[in-house]
Scaffold this active site. Structure first.
Site, PDB file in Angstrom:
ATOM      1  N   ASP A   1     -13.917   5.940  -1.299  1.00  0.00           N
ATOM      2  CA  ASP A   1     -12.923   5.923  -0.227  1.00  0.00           C
ATOM      3  C   ASP A   1     -12.231   7.266  -0.074  1.00  0.00           C
ATOM      4  O   ASP A   1     -11.928   7.688   1.037  1.00  0.00           O
ATOM      5  CB  ASP A   1     -11.896   4.826  -0.488  1.00  0.00           C
ATOM      6  CG  ASP A   1     -10.938   4.645   0.685  1.00  0.00           C
ATOM      7  OD1 ASP A   1     -11.411   4.646   1.834  1.00  0.00           O
ATOM      8  OD2 ASP A   1      -9.734   4.522   0.459  1.00  0.00           O
ATOM      9  N   ASP A   2     -11.975   7.954  -1.181  1.00  0.00           N
ATOM     10  CA  ASP A   2     -11.267   9.236  -1.114  1.00  0.00           C
ATOM     11  C   ASP A   2     -12.085  10.287  -0.366  1.00  0.00           C
ATOM     12  O   ASP A   2     -11.521  11.195   0.241  1.00  0.00           O
ATOM     13  CB  ASP A   2     -10.955   9.746  -2.525  1.00  0.00           C
ATOM     14  CG  ASP A   2     -10.157   8.737  -3.314  1.00  0.00           C
ATOM     15  OD1 ASP A   2      -9.074   8.359  -2.853  1.00  0.00           O
ATOM     16  OD2 ASP A   2     -10.625   8.291  -4.376  1.00  0.00           O
TER      17      ASP A   2
ATOM     18  N   LYS B   1      -6.046  -2.044  -2.777  1.00  0.00           N
ATOM     19  CA  LYS B   1      -7.226  -1.990  -1.910  1.00  0.00           C
ATOM     20  C   LYS B   1      -7.794  -3.395  -1.682  1.00  0.00           C
ATOM     21  O   LYS B   1      -8.142  -3.774  -0.552  1.00  0.00           O
ATOM     22  CB  LYS B   1      -8.295  -1.098  -2.537  1.00  0.00           C
ATOM     23  CG  LYS B   1      -7.898   0.366  -2.674  1.00  0.00           C
ATOM     24  CD  LYS B   1      -7.882   1.069  -1.339  1.00  0.00           C
ATOM     25  CE  LYS B   1      -7.531   2.541  -1.503  1.00  0.00           C
ATOM     26  NZ  LYS B   1      -7.533   3.291  -0.235  1.00  0.00           N
TER      27      LYS B   1
ATOM     28  N   ARG C   1      -7.000  10.616 -10.713  1.00  0.00           N
ATOM     29  CA  ARG C   1      -6.185  11.358  -9.745  1.00  0.00           C
ATOM     30  C   ARG C   1      -5.670  10.360  -8.724  1.00  0.00           C
ATOM     31  O   ARG C   1      -6.349  10.035  -7.764  1.00  0.00           O
ATOM     32  CB  ARG C   1      -7.017  12.450  -9.062  1.00  0.00           C
ATOM     33  CG  ARG C   1      -6.190  13.321  -8.104  1.00  0.00           C
ATOM     34  CD  ARG C   1      -7.037  13.865  -6.976  1.00  0.00           C
ATOM     35  NE  ARG C   1      -7.766  12.844  -6.247  1.00  0.00           N
ATOM     36  CZ  ARG C   1      -7.238  12.041  -5.344  1.00  0.00           C
ATOM     37  NH1 ARG C   1      -5.949  12.090  -5.056  1.00  0.00           N
ATOM     38  NH2 ARG C   1      -8.004  11.151  -4.729  1.00  0.00           N
TER      39      ARG C   1
ATOM     40  N   TYR D   1       0.876  -1.177   0.000  1.00  0.00           N
ATOM     41  CA  TYR D   1       0.000   0.000   0.000  1.00  0.00           C
ATOM     42  C   TYR D   1       0.912   1.225   0.000  1.00  0.00           C
ATOM     43  O   TYR D   1       2.031   1.175  -0.487  1.00  0.00           O
ATOM     44  CB  TYR D   1      -0.919  -0.089   1.228  1.00  0.00           C
ATOM     45  CG  TYR D   1      -2.143   0.789   1.194  1.00  0.00           C
ATOM     46  CD1 TYR D   1      -2.977   0.820   0.084  1.00  0.00           C
ATOM     47  CD2 TYR D   1      -2.476   1.575   2.297  1.00  0.00           C
ATOM     48  CE1 TYR D   1      -4.109   1.619   0.062  1.00  0.00           C
ATOM     49  CE2 TYR D   1      -3.609   2.378   2.287  1.00  0.00           C
ATOM     50  CZ  TYR D   1      -4.417   2.393   1.165  1.00  0.00           C
ATOM     51  OH  TYR D   1      -5.541   3.186   1.151  1.00  0.00           O
TER      52      TYR D   1
ATOM     53  N   GLU E   1     -12.550   4.554  -6.401  1.00  0.00           N
ATOM     54  CA  GLU E   1     -11.204   4.887  -5.942  1.00  0.00           C
ATOM     55  C   GLU E   1     -10.480   5.756  -6.963  1.00  0.00           C
ATOM     56  O   GLU E   1     -10.428   5.432  -8.162  1.00  0.00           O
ATOM     57  CB  GLU E   1     -10.398   3.600  -5.713  1.00  0.00           C
ATOM     58  CG  GLU E   1      -9.005   3.804  -5.174  1.00  0.00           C
ATOM     59  CD  GLU E   1      -8.979   4.357  -3.760  1.00  0.00           C
ATOM     60  OE1 GLU E   1      -8.005   5.063  -3.426  1.00  0.00           O
ATOM     61  OE2 GLU E   1      -9.916   4.066  -2.993  1.00  0.00           O
ATOM     62  N   ASP E   2      -9.929   6.870  -6.497  1.00  0.00           N
ATOM     63  CA  ASP E   2      -9.028   7.724  -7.282  1.00  0.00           C
ATOM     64  C   ASP E   2      -9.637   8.249  -8.576  1.00  0.00           C
ATOM     65  O   ASP E   2      -8.971   8.321  -9.610  1.00  0.00           O
ATOM     66  CB  ASP E   2      -7.712   6.993  -7.559  1.00  0.00           C
ATOM     67  CG  ASP E   2      -6.821   6.961  -6.314  1.00  0.00           C
ATOM     68  OD1 ASP E   2      -7.103   7.719  -5.368  1.00  0.00           O
ATOM     69  OD2 ASP E   2      -5.853   6.186  -6.284  1.00  0.00           O
TER      70      ASP E   2
ATOM     71  N   ASN F   1      -0.172  11.674   0.127  1.00  0.00           N
ATOM     72  CA  ASN F   1       0.645  10.525  -0.260  1.00  0.00           C
ATOM     73  C   ASN F   1       1.157  10.746  -1.673  1.00  0.00           C
ATOM     74  O   ASN F   1       0.528  11.449  -2.461  1.00  0.00           O
ATOM     75  CB  ASN F   1      -0.196   9.245  -0.225  1.00  0.00           C
ATOM     76  CG  ASN F   1      -0.445   8.768   1.188  1.00  0.00           C
ATOM     77  OD1 ASN F   1       0.456   8.713   1.995  1.00  0.00           O
ATOM     78  ND2 ASN F   1      -1.689   8.426   1.482  1.00  0.00           N
TER      79      ASN F   1
END
Length: 539
Positions: free
Chosen positions: A228-229, A133, A115, A62, A205-206, A368
């Site tokens: 999740d973001d 994930k 992103r 991760y 996600e992203d 991150n």
């Protein structure tokens, strides 16, 4: 038979061999490659290794190493254990899903790579994030890997370095936007529930912030989905704020917050904070009064341009302030949170000003990978004389100030999303309202011990991440049942035991068939002799 050595390795022996091989690798990316090989040939060993060595393995599978994996995805690509859906597959997504090897899919992690971390648009390389994930779904949430499907919607990329990279694995076209893109996402959602049921859990996600916010608003109450973001980060951030309140004694209602960044992560945490304050009796106007957002142009005020719709509730009627240090000097926040992807913006001046204004300032550098962090743990502790309540998105080593050792907390979504997924799958959730994530926040906060709080640590130790995931999962499953959000009826008598029955087994089971005893032949009752068969010519 001569085809294998004579010795027999137990699972413990294999774990020791895996750890030796893991530590022998010269770099984090080579450790990732080694673990990927283990995953390919021996899945149960892989998940057991990650679970039992989570402190050492988490930074490899991760953040932060996953950032390097995404950046070099084409270079290291060997085989796919995931589903790629390109813009050219529009109209045929059901056919692709029928090609997936496992048919009892219960959770999907989908990305379009718009992103990724602080790396920006990474196109099809973002599959590394979906895979990461899913790995933690199993390693921490104990969700069977056969129930999981990582997906990348490959709609092209605007990243010129990828388009010019001969090893890039995705479609070499500019990123598709507008109706064609949204129709692809809509088809994906419809075919996912058609193939796997309406309670299949879909984890976004992203996605780029505008798309992430748009799809969450569009699908949240019609599908069992989660971003999740926004929501995972929001739940994690709120848990930290609750623990800051427990340590300092300063109520969240009386705290001034400055959020550096107005993307999905910062907005997700800010919105979760508003929900918490409103449940405490504050009006919507009072709830946003002490929450300030700073973007690339400075403090967001009535005079700011191009403010995202979701950020408009935080707009302040005051004169614009350009520099972050000026914002901190004027507002005197006791909590500052960064989710900018810009390294070093919490500089010495900002940190010393926070320490001058408050005895226990709280600083969150959440970006991150590590190279994008707003400040390092050493900088945070050094410039606040060790008084800071600090948490970061990526791991930092312990810091020693004046002979005192400080262990930085990691505000990592892996403390929330595996438990959220476990609950959604166990309860077969119909949909996930925002209140679900508030429950997750408080459960996560409650898993931080008083000893940790006394030491200024805001989150449970990563070594306990699988226990936290289970506790969050049970608490949320209970909430889903009690609030009529579950497709399972009736509610189990013991929710904890009900959830346990769904968990993945990390140890070997016997490969032999079950056996049981038959009575001995002489113990059978005496039987009459079989009658003789008559021949065809006999009457």
């Amino acid at each position: 038979m001569g085809l294998m050595p004579i010795s027999v390795r137990t699972i413990e022996d294999q774990m020791a061999a895996a750890l030796t091989n893991f530590e022998a690798r010269p770099s984090d990316i080579s450790r990732f490659t080694y673990l990927s090989a283990v995953h390919h040939r021996h899945r149960r060993l892989y998940y057991k290794f990650v679970r039992e060595n989570i402190v050492r393995a988490l930074p490899i599978v991760y953040t932060p190493t996953v950032g390097d994996v995404v950046a070099t995805y084409g270079l290291n690509f060997q085989h796919a254990e995931s589903l790629f859906i390109s813009i050219y597959d529009k109209g045929h997504i059901r056919d692709l899903m029928h090609n997936w090897t496992d048919h009892d899919v219960k959770a999907i992690c989908v990305t379009d790579g718009g992103r990724v971390l602080g790396l920006g648009d990474m196109g099809a390389n973002a599959m590394g994030i979906s895979m990461g994930k899913m790995i933690l779904y199993t390693a921490l949430g104990a969700i069977p890997p056969t129930a999981l499907m990582p997906v990348c919607l490959d709609v092209g990329t605007d990243n010129q370095s990828l388009l010019q990279d001969p090893l890039y694995v995705g479609a070499r076209i500019p990123r598709v936007r507008g109706p064609e893109y949204e129709e692809l996402v809509q088809e994906f959602m419809e075919e996912a529930v058609h193939c796997y049921g309406h309670d299949v859990f879909i984890h976004f996600e992203d996605f780029a912030t505008p798309n992430a916010l748009k799809f969450l608003a569009k699908y949240q109450h019609d599908y069992c989905c989660f971003n999740d973001d926004i929501q995972g980060t929001g739940a994690t951030g709120l848990a930290a704020f609750v623990n800051v309140e427990r340590i300092t004694g300063r109520k969240l209602e009386d705290t001034i917050f400055v959020f550096a960044g107005a993307g999905s992560a910062a907005l997700g945490i800010a919105q979760m904070l508003v929900i918490e304050l409103e449940t405490r009796g504050l009006s919507p106007e009072e709830a946003v009064k002490n929450i300030y957002l700073v973007d690339v142009n400075g403090l967001i005020t009535c005079k700011s341009e191009n403010v995202p719709d979701q950020a408009k509730i935080f707009v302040k009627d005051m004169e614009p302030i350009k520099e972050l240090i000026s914002v901190v000097e004027k507002l005197k926040p006791s909590v500052i949170l960064g989710a900018t992807g810009v390294a070093g913006i919490f500089d010495e001046k900002v940190l010393k000003t926070m320490a001058k204004n408050h005895e226990r300032p709280a600083v969150f550098a959440l970006s991150n990978p590590t190279s994008s962090s707003e400040c390092t743990a050493e900088q945070a502790y050094t410039h606040t004389e060790g008084r800071v309540l600090f948490a970061s998105g990526s791991p930092f080593p312990p810091v020693v100030i004046n002979g005192k050792r400080f262990t930085p907390a990691q505000a990592n979504n892996c403390l929330t999303f595996p438990g959220i997924a476990l609950a959604a799958i166990s309860a077969k959730a119909r949909y996930l309202p925002n209140s679900v994530f508030s429950v997750a926040s408080h459960e996560l906060a409650n898993n931080t011990t008083q000893e940790q709080l006394d030491a200024g640590t805001l989150f449970p130790a990563m070594s306990k991440a699988h226990e936290v995931a289970f506790n969050v999962g049970v608490a949320l499953t209970e909430y889903l049942f009690d609030n009529h959000l579950s497709n399972v009826y009736p509610k189990p008598d013991n929710v904890c035991e009900y959830v346990k029955k769904t968990l993945y087994e990390f140890d070997y089971k016997s490969s032999l068939p079950a056996t049981w005893c038959y009575p001995e032949e002489e113990a059978l009752p005496e039987m009459k002799p079989m009658p003789k068969l008559k021949k065809d010519n006999e009457k």
